[in-house]
Motif scaffolding. Structure first.
Motif, short mmCIF file in Angstrom:
data_model
loop_
_atom_site.label_atom_id
_atom_site.label_comp_id
_atom_site.label_asym_id
_atom_site.label_seq_id
_atom_site.Cartn_x
_atom_site.Cartn_y
_atom_site.Cartn_z
N GLU A 6 34.30 55.51 65.78
CA GLU A 6 33.72 56.85 65.81
C GLU A 6 34.72 57.79 66.48
O GLU A 6 35.05 57.62 67.65
CB GLU A 6 32.39 56.85 66.55
CG GLU A 6 31.71 58.20 66.51
CD GLU A 6 30.27 58.16 66.99
OE1 GLU A 6 29.67 59.25 67.06
OE2 GLU A 6 29.75 57.07 67.28
N VAL A 7 35.20 58.76 65.73
CA VAL A 7 36.16 59.73 66.23
C VAL A 7 35.38 60.78 67.02
O VAL A 7 34.42 61.37 66.50
CB VAL A 7 36.96 60.38 65.08
CG1 VAL A 7 37.90 61.45 65.60
CG2 VAL A 7 37.72 59.32 64.29
N THR A 15 39.34 70.19 71.08
CA THR A 15 38.60 69.86 69.87
C THR A 15 39.49 69.05 68.93
O THR A 15 40.64 69.41 68.68
CB THR A 15 38.15 71.16 69.16
OG1 THR A 15 37.32 71.90 70.07
CG2 THR A 15 37.34 70.85 67.91
N VAL A 16 38.95 67.98 68.40
CA VAL A 16 39.65 67.15 67.43
C VAL A 16 39.44 67.78 66.05
O VAL A 16 38.32 67.84 65.56
CB VAL A 16 39.14 65.69 67.45
CG1 VAL A 16 39.83 64.86 66.37
CG2 VAL A 16 39.32 65.08 68.82
N LEU A 35 33.33 60.38 61.29
CA LEU A 35 34.14 61.54 61.64
C LEU A 35 33.24 62.68 62.11
O LEU A 35 32.17 62.91 61.53
CB LEU A 35 34.96 62.01 60.44
CG LEU A 35 35.97 61.01 59.87
CD1 LEU A 35 36.61 61.56 58.61
CD2 LEU A 35 37.02 60.66 60.90
N PRO A 36 33.67 63.44 63.13
CA PRO A 36 32.86 64.57 63.60
C PRO A 36 32.98 65.77 62.65
O PRO A 36 33.89 65.83 61.81
CB PRO A 36 33.49 64.89 64.96
CG PRO A 36 34.92 64.51 64.80
CD PRO A 36 34.91 63.29 63.91
N ASN A 57 32.19 58.66 56.43
CA ASN A 57 31.57 59.96 56.16
C ASN A 57 32.67 61.02 56.16
O ASN A 57 33.55 60.99 57.03
CB ASN A 57 30.51 60.30 57.19
CG ASN A 57 31.12 60.66 58.54
OD1 ASN A 57 31.85 59.86 59.12
ND2 ASN A 57 30.86 61.86 59.02
N LEU A 58 32.67 61.89 55.21
CA LEU A 58 33.62 63.01 55.19
C LEU A 58 32.81 64.26 55.50
O LEU A 58 31.93 64.65 54.73
CB LEU A 58 34.31 63.11 53.82
CG LEU A 58 35.15 61.90 53.42
CD1 LEU A 58 35.79 62.13 52.05
CD2 LEU A 58 36.21 61.59 54.45
N PRO A 59 33.09 64.91 56.64
CA PRO A 59 32.28 66.05 57.07
C PRO A 59 32.49 67.30 56.22
O PRO A 59 33.52 67.46 55.57
CB PRO A 59 32.75 66.29 58.51
CG PRO A 59 34.14 65.76 58.54
CD PRO A 59 34.16 64.60 57.58
N ASP A 60 31.50 68.19 56.24
CA ASP A 60 31.56 69.44 55.49
C ASP A 60 32.63 70.40 56.00
O ASP A 60 32.91 71.40 55.36
CB ASP A 60 30.20 70.14 55.50
CG ASP A 60 29.17 69.40 54.66
OD1 ASP A 60 29.57 68.64 53.77
OD2 ASP A 60 27.97 69.60 54.89
#
Length: 181
Positions: A6-7, A15-16, A35-36, A57-60
């Motif tokens: 978990e990143v 912020t990453v 991913l966050p 998961n690829l975030p929006d």
């Protein structure tokens, strides 16, 4: 969490925003990556060679996915590309030899991904209808189970080796072209 990476959203107050090139390349025993919603880019080869990876998961917030970012992930069976991504691979394959992936939806936000596949297990592909997405390069080489494809009206140029070459012919039986009307 064992086999999950978990990143974090922040590290030491910063912020990453991205995953650097080759960040987890060839890492062993990773089955899931979380991913966050602060991630905007995934670098070249960032998650390539993760032979145990099954889920990510690829975030929006994601805008760009680098060359070979998910290459050689034989157990990754599905991936959802968010409708915020504009560039896939910067002209190079992203999902090279991700043979467990059977369907890909290239969202309409994508403006460029001329050479994105070589996924031997893909049976269905939906291409972006973004007006800026006008060129298909060697996109379908190795898609040996893909038998039908619809080319959107926005495509202006298709490479001579888009569907295969002498050593790796295509299995395509039908190609449909959408009209502009």
């Amino acid at each position: 969490q064992g086999r999950t990476v978990e990143v974090p959203q922040t590290i030491d107050g910063y912020t990453v925003v991205g995953i650097d090139q080759k960040a987890l390349r060839n890492a062993m025993c990773i089955e899931e990556i979380i991913l966050p919603h602060t991630i905007t880019f995934i670098g070249d080869y960032a998650f390539s060679g993760l032979t145990d990876l099954k889920k990510i998961n690829l975030p929006d917030s994601l805008l760009s996915i680098g060359a070979y970012a998910f290459a050689w992930n034989q157990n990754l069976a599905s991936i959802e590309i968010p409708n915020t991504v504009t560039d896939l691979g910067n002209g190079y394959p992203v999902f090279y030899r991700c043979d467990a992936i059977t369907a890909l939806n290239i969202p309409d936000s994508v403006e460029s991904c001329p050479n994105f596949l070589a996924c031997f297990g893909v049976k269905y592909i939906r291409l972006s209808e973004n007006p800026k997405f006008t060129y298909i390069g060697s996109a379908f080489i190795g898609c040996n189970l893909l038998t039908s494809l619809t080319i959107p009206a926005n495509i202006q140029t298709i490479s001579s080796n888009a569907f295969g070459n002498e050593g790796n012919p295509s299995a395509l039986k039908e190609i449909h072209f959408k009209s502009t009307n």
